[in-house]
Scaffold this active site. Structure first.
Site, PDB file in Angstrom:
ATOM      1  N   ALA A  12       7.246   5.760  17.040  1.00  0.00           N
ATOM      2  CA  ALA A  12       8.750   6.215  16.742  1.00  0.00           C
ATOM      3  C   ALA A  12       8.822   5.197  15.510  1.00  0.00           C
ATOM      4  O   ALA A  12       9.971   4.487  15.437  1.00  0.00           O
ATOM      5  CB  ALA A  12       9.772   5.648  18.023  1.00  0.00           C
ATOM      6  N   GLY A  13       8.135   4.984  14.553  1.00  0.00           N
ATOM      7  CA  GLY A  13       8.067   4.424  13.519  1.00  0.00           C
ATOM      8  C   GLY A  13       8.848   5.118  12.308  1.00  0.00           C
ATOM      9  O   GLY A  13       9.405   5.894  12.246  1.00  0.00           O
ATOM     10  N   ASP A  36       7.687   5.546  22.494  1.00  0.00           N
ATOM     11  CA  ASP A  36       7.115   4.226  21.853  1.00  0.00           C
ATOM     12  C   ASP A  36       6.960   3.310  22.814  1.00  0.00           C
ATOM     13  O   ASP A  36       7.756   3.269  23.996  1.00  0.00           O
ATOM     14  CB  ASP A  36       7.909   3.794  20.733  1.00  0.00           C
ATOM     15  N   GLU A 160       0.261  12.242   6.545  1.00  0.00           N
ATOM     16  CA  GLU A 160       1.807  12.347   5.815  1.00  0.00           C
ATOM     17  C   GLU A 160       1.794  11.812   4.723  1.00  0.00           C
ATOM     18  O   GLU A 160       1.320  10.974   4.258  1.00  0.00           O
ATOM     19  CB  GLU A 160       2.797  11.676   7.059  1.00  0.00           C
ATOM     20  N   ASN A 223      -3.493   8.259  -1.812  1.00  0.00           N
ATOM     21  CA  ASN A 223      -2.854   6.706  -1.982  1.00  0.00           C
ATOM     22  C   ASN A 223      -3.607   5.770  -2.947  1.00  0.00           C
ATOM     23  O   ASN A 223      -2.999   5.287  -3.877  1.00  0.00           O
ATOM     24  CB  ASN A 223      -2.745   5.904  -0.546  1.00  0.00           C
ATOM     25  N   CYS A 275       1.283   0.776   3.051  1.00  0.00           N
ATOM     26  CA  CYS A 275       0.145   1.518   3.117  1.00  0.00           C
ATOM     27  C   CYS A 275      -0.765   1.407   1.994  1.00  0.00           C
ATOM     28  O   CYS A 275      -2.370   1.372   2.250  1.00  0.00           O
ATOM     29  CB  CYS A 275       0.561   2.895   3.170  1.00  0.00           C
ATOM     30  N   LYS A 278      -3.493  -1.378   2.298  1.00  0.00           N
ATOM     31  CA  LYS A 278      -4.205  -1.144   3.521  1.00  0.00           C
ATOM     32  C   LYS A 278      -5.111  -0.113   3.338  1.00  0.00           C
ATOM     33  O   LYS A 278      -6.474   0.055   3.926  1.00  0.00           O
ATOM     34  CB  LYS A 278      -3.460  -1.140   4.954  1.00  0.00           C
ATOM     35  N   LYS A 338      10.700  -1.591  -2.197  1.00  0.00           N
ATOM     36  CA  LYS A 338      11.303  -0.496  -3.265  1.00  0.00           C
ATOM     37  C   LYS A 338      12.723  -0.240  -2.994  1.00  0.00           C
ATOM     38  O   LYS A 338      12.951  -0.521  -1.918  1.00  0.00           O
ATOM     39  CB  LYS A 338      10.385   0.753  -3.406  1.00  0.00           C
ATOM     40  N   ARG A 432      11.208  -5.143 -12.941  1.00  0.00           N
ATOM     41  CA  ARG A 432      11.393  -3.568 -12.653  1.00  0.00           C
ATOM     42  C   ARG A 432      11.517  -2.994 -14.142  1.00  0.00           C
ATOM     43  O   ARG A 432      11.766  -1.549 -14.239  1.00  0.00           O
ATOM     44  CB  ARG A 432      12.288  -3.128 -11.396  1.00  0.00           C
TER      45      ARG A 432
END
Ligand code: NAD
Ligand code: UGA
Length: 458
Positions: A12-13, A36, A160, A223, A275, A278, A338, A432
């Site tokens: 449930a993240g 979870d 996803e 990615n 992500c 990794k 972000k 930025r």
């Protein structure tokens, strides 16, 4: 027309919560349960204070929760009742043993697979939603079929692609939905069940199907390509600073070429998020496993440039502030990786705060959504760090402001007021490039954007 299915999501993240909320919202005849192992997280999903901040999420969750969307800790019951199980557990980089620092840590995924095998009493479709190494579906199938309960499992890959901060928009209107399956009659039938669910709101031409390994690999590669663009523009930002060119002008000119495109070309203090790093490390690890050394080195360079960009930013601050930051108050505008999220995983702010503390600066952190996470991230750091929600209060008395997150609110601040309240000379490091640099310079600031000449009063 909504299909009628019993859907379970394990995990449930940031992914499990929003994706399942969207399926429940779009498919009112489906019953969707998200489970979870973390009871506190489930309690938050069942409360008014959701565990993650994501624009538009709260409205959707509240409209379906208790009707056809449920959050629970009863994983076993969920497995028994469901006919489709999405696996959306975390797959971080391994920190121990073989492949430490590179390979994906599959312990959470493995435990889930074992639990499904133990508890399932009827045939199920298992959907890989987590980002996983290529060929994981094969391992999943091997675990699931090692039982003797006669249950049939089909494993699909459905990575996803949503980005945090725009998760609801991305889920509602995805560039594509990718479904990988085995090409057997069983596999294709399972694939069609998932296609039917997404077809409720996604047009058919945006739902693409492939073999299962292509699907797993496409997620890692997307990615890697996205991160590569940021490292490419960030590498050129270093060049611009040497050559008095302007990275925004270069990005604009390059991005006008329709073959390149203008998205994802914002130079920054470096990419963060749970992500990109990794998944590239995972890709690099797999390349080395398949003895593709040159390919591995090529992709690893994307990470090296990102580390270099963060380092450059810190050293620039140190050098222009007369090579010492001792006892100087430095205010970080933003800590999230972000804008529009409270997520701080792999945020460049973590390294920057740590390095500033090492230089014995006094660090003040402000962020509209990420202060709780910032406190956890920096809990083990021995130094002077404070957390202040109001940016005016946070920056008062400081020698420098470093913009780390592109929160829109920072562009609307009264910088004359901020300048008056700061120590002089006052510095702004815009990590930025979101502020009006000429205006800040005219107010009196010494301004250091990314990939542009600095504007100084010295
Ligand atoms: P997360 O850490 O926010 O959520 C994972 C959840 O899984 C946690 O709540 C954890 O308690 C739970 N969990 C772990 N083991 C479990 C088990 N055995 N049984 C039940 N629950 C268990 O992670 P996330 O950001 O949602 O990412 C999940 C996956 O989705 C990762 O593989 C990630 O790469 C991928 N992904 C994430 C994003 C993103 O924007 N965060 C985008 C695309 C893909
Ligand atoms: C990214 C991808 O965009 C998603 O498609 C993917 O599903 C997700 O990773 C994932 O697999 O987890 P996310 O990390 O949430 O999404 O956010 P991004 O918008 O991609 O931003 C990542 C980092 O790059 C942020 O730190 C952002 O500030 C930075 N960035 C982005 C830049 O520095 N410059 C840019 O031009 C764009």
């Amino acid at each position: 027309m909504s299909p009628t299915r019993d859907i379970l999501c394990i995990g449930a993240g940031y992914i499990g919560g929003p994706t399942m909320a969207m399926i429940a919202y779009k498919c009112p005849l489906c019953t969707v349960t998200v489970v979870d192992i973390d009871p506190a997280r489930i309690a938050q999903w069942n409360s008014d204070d959701l565990p993650i901040y994501e624009p538009g999420l709260e409205e959707i969750v509240k409209s379906v929760r208790g009707k056809n969307l449920f959050f629970s800790t009863d994983i076993e019951a969920g497995i028994k009742q469901s006919d489709i199980i999405f696996v959306s557990v975390n797959t971080p980089t391994k920190t121990f043993g073989a492949g430490a620092g590179m390979a994906a840590d599959l312990q959470y995924w493995d435990k889930t697979a074992m639990q499904i095998r133990r508890c399932a009493e009827s045939d199920k479709i298992i959907v890989e939603k987590s980002t996983l190494p290529v060929k994981t579906a094969q391992a999943m199938k091997q675990i699931l079929t090692s039982g003797e309960n006669g249950v049939h499992f089909d494993v699909l890959s459905n990575p996803e692609f949503l980005a945090e901060g725009s998760a609801i928009r991305d889920l509602e209107n995805p560039d594509r939905v990718l479904i990988g399956s085995t090409q057997t009659p069983h596999g294709l039938k399972a694939r069609d069940v998932l296609v039917e669910i997404y077809s409720t709101w996604v047009s058919k031409e945006r739902i693409i199907t492939s073999n299962i390994w292509s699907s797993e690999l496409s997620k890692l590669v997307t990615n890697a390509f996205l991160a590569q663009r940021i490292s490419s523009i960030n590498a050129i930002s270093a060049f611009c600073e040497k050559a008095d060119a302007d990275i925004c002008e270069v990005a604009h000119a390059v991005g006008m070429d329709s073959r390149v495109g203008n998205k994802f070309l914002n130079a920054s203090v470096g990419f963060g998020g749970s992500c990109f790093k990794k998944d590239i490390l995972n890709l690099v690890y797999l390349c080395r496993y398949y003895e593709l050394k040159e390919v591995a080195d090529y992709w690893e360079a994307v990470i090296k440039i990102n580390d270099y960009q963060k380092e450059r930013f810190i050293l620039k601050m140190l050098h222009v502030m007369f090579n010492t930051l001792v006892t100087k108050k430095i205010c970080l505008f933003g800590f999230a990786f972000k804008a529009d999220t409270g997520d701080t995983r792999e945020s460049p702010a973590i390294l920057i705060a740590k390095r500033l503390v090492e230089e014995r600066a006094k660090v003040v952190i402000t962020d509209p959504k990420a202060l709780q996470n910032a406190m956890k991230d920096l809990a083990s750091i021995d130094g002077e760090i404070s957390y202040v929600e109001d940016p005016y209060e946070a920056s008062a008395g400081s020698s420098a402001i470093a913009v780390i997150t592109e929160w829109k609110l920072y562009t609307g601040l009264d910088f004359e007021r901020i300048y008056r309240s700061m120590d002089k000379p006052a510095f702004i490091f815009d990590g930025r490039n979101i502020l009006d640099h000429k205006k800040l310079f005219d107010i009196g600031f010494n301004v250091f954007p990314i990939g542009k000449p600095g504007l100084t009063h010295f």
